[in-house]
Design a protein around this motif. Structure first.
Motif, short mmCIF file in Angstrom:
data_model
loop_
_atom_site.label_atom_id
_atom_site.label_comp_id
_atom_site.label_asym_id
_atom_site.label_seq_id
_atom_site.Cartn_x
_atom_site.Cartn_y
_atom_site.Cartn_z
N ALA A 52 0.83 -1.20 0.00
CA ALA A 52 0.00 0.00 0.00
C ALA A 52 0.87 1.25 0.00
CB ALA A 52 -0.92 -0.02 1.23
N GLU A 53 1.97 1.20 0.72
CA GLU A 53 2.86 2.37 0.79
C GLU A 53 3.45 2.69 -0.58
OE1 GLU A 53 6.77 3.96 3.30
OE2 GLU A 53 6.00 1.93 3.61
N THR A 65 2.76 6.13 -2.63
CA THR A 65 3.92 6.95 -2.97
C THR A 65 3.98 7.23 -4.46
OG1 THR A 65 5.19 6.09 -1.10
CG2 THR A 65 6.44 7.06 -2.92
N ARG A 66 3.75 6.20 -5.29
CA ARG A 66 3.86 6.39 -6.74
C ARG A 66 2.70 7.21 -7.29
NH1 ARG A 66 6.61 1.85 -10.31
NH2 ARG A 66 6.78 3.76 -11.55
N VAL A 67 1.50 6.96 -6.79
CA VAL A 67 0.36 7.74 -7.27
C VAL A 67 0.56 9.22 -6.94
CG1 VAL A 67 -2.08 8.23 -6.88
CG2 VAL A 67 -1.33 5.88 -7.26
N ASN A 68 0.99 9.49 -5.72
CA ASN A 68 1.17 10.89 -5.32
C ASN A 68 2.33 11.55 -6.07
OD1 ASN A 68 -0.97 10.68 -3.57
ND2 ASN A 68 0.29 10.39 -1.75
N ALA A 69 3.44 10.82 -6.23
CA ALA A 69 4.61 11.42 -6.85
C ALA A 69 4.46 11.54 -8.37
CB ALA A 69 5.86 10.59 -6.51
N GLU A 70 3.94 10.49 -9.00
CA GLU A 70 3.95 10.45 -10.46
C GLU A 70 2.65 10.96 -11.09
OE1 GLU A 70 5.12 6.54 -11.64
OE2 GLU A 70 7.05 6.66 -10.60
N LEU A 71 1.53 10.70 -10.44
CA LEU A 71 0.26 11.14 -11.02
C LEU A 71 -0.19 12.46 -10.42
CD1 LEU A 71 -1.67 7.75 -11.33
CD2 LEU A 71 -0.49 9.04 -13.11
N ARG A 79 -4.49 13.34 -4.26
CA ARG A 79 -3.47 12.64 -3.48
C ARG A 79 -4.11 11.56 -2.62
NH1 ARG A 79 1.51 14.47 -2.93
NH2 ARG A 79 1.65 13.68 -0.80
N LEU A 80 -3.42 10.45 -2.49
CA LEU A 80 -3.90 9.34 -1.68
C LEU A 80 -3.29 9.40 -0.29
CD1 LEU A 80 -3.70 6.33 -4.19
CD2 LEU A 80 -5.61 7.89 -3.76
N GLU A 81 -4.01 8.85 0.66
CA GLU A 81 -3.50 8.71 2.02
C GLU A 81 -3.28 7.23 2.31
OE1 GLU A 81 -2.67 11.15 3.95
OE2 GLU A 81 -3.45 12.78 2.68
N LEU A 82 -2.24 6.94 3.04
CA LEU A 82 -1.94 5.55 3.39
C LEU A 82 -3.04 5.00 4.28
CD1 LEU A 82 0.37 3.50 2.93
CD2 LEU A 82 1.26 4.18 5.19
N PRO A 83 -3.61 3.83 3.95
CA PRO A 83 -4.64 3.24 4.81
C PRO A 83 -4.15 3.09 6.24
CG PRO A 83 -4.46 2.02 2.75
CD PRO A 83 -3.30 2.99 2.78
#
Length: 280
Positions: A103-104, A108-114, A272-276
């Motif tokens: 999940a981490e 991380t990739r969704v927030n950084a790259e997308l 941005r996503l948050e870590l579950p």
């Protein structure tokens, strides 16, 4: 091959040693062998047995990509199941490698790259146009060699994704696409259209028009990976043609401009996503 060379024997499609599973009709105490149940999902996902139109569109599969350590079930059992039902086999089977998931890593990739890279690029470009040009597509303006260079980098990035995907090198394809995204962000930071608005409006128009073209190309290229979100970016641009060939449509921008298309104030496409909590 060793398994086949050892000789093939009949395979029972049901089990009686446990009671979890799909019950076999008219056979109390029997449940379907798990690989019959699991492999059949490829067919039901393609419309079998009730949606003949969808089934005809998607089956037989052009490519069946499988992971490691399940080759026997996909290359011996699965063809046997299909042949017993008089259904065509996949046209090609290829073997993948191990992957890793956490999940981490996803967050991380969704927030950084997308969210931070491609999403922010599209959001600030289209918002700037909507606010400062009333949404009208920028005029040709005063061009610079950097503009054509950026478009060429987009062509290379999108072609790199396509070539890598054709070779089933998905990670490498996305890395090629990200190089295009990074090039766009470097371009917008170097050209600074927000400063050009006051000092050189003609140059600002050229920069923004170049960015619109680049964002469209990148959105089409990544559509198979994030179809819903990339589709929203293309909706904001009014880009209806979305197959890979449309990337090379140099006349798209002029047609949109001639039609009087305007860009509405956009909403962020990649939040941005948050870590579950369970993974934090």
């Amino acid at each position: 091959m060793r398994f086949v060379e050892g000789g093939l024997s009949d395979l029972s499609v049901s089990r009686t040693s446990f009671d979890w599973g799909v019950p076999v009709p008219d056979s109390p105490g029997h449940v379907m062998y798990v690989w019959v149940d699991a492999l059949t999902n490829y067919l039901t996902g393609a419309g079998y047995p009730n949606d003949a139109e969808t089934m005809a569109r998607f089956w037989p599969a052009d490519l069946h990509l499988i992971g490691k350590d399940i080759t026997r079930f996909h290359t011996v059992y699965w063809p046997a199941f299909l042949m017993s039902a008089n259904l065509p086999l996949p046209k090609q089977v290829s073997f993948g490698q191990d992957g890793s998931y956490s999940a981490e890593a996803i967050v991380t990739r969704v927030n950084a790259e997308l969210a931070n890279s491609f999403g922010n690029l599209a959001q600030r470009t289209l918002s700037f146009i909507a606010k400062n040009l009333d949404g009208a597509l920028p005029e040709a303006g005063r061009s610079d060699p950097a503009d054509a260079m950026l478009i060429e980098e987009m062509v290379i990035a999108c072609a790199g994704l396509r070539t890598a995907f054709d070779d089933l090198m998905l990670s490498q394809g996305i890395e090629a696409w990200m190089r295009g995204v990074f090039a766009c962000n470097q371009y917008i930071d170097a050209q600074a259209p927000w400063a050009l608005r006051k000092t050189d409006p003609d140059r600002m128009h050229a920069v923004l028009g170049t960015l619109v073209r680049a964002i469209r190309m990148l959105a089409i290229a990544i559509l198979p990976v994030v179809p819903q979100s990339a589709g929203k970016v293309l909706d904001q641009l009014g880009a209806d043609e979305r197959d890979h060939a449309a990337i090379d449509d140099d006349g798209w921008y002029g047609r949109q401009q001639a039609a009087g298309f305007t860009i509405a104030p956009p909403s962020p496409v990649f939040p941005r996503l948050e870590l579950p909590a369970a993974a934090a």
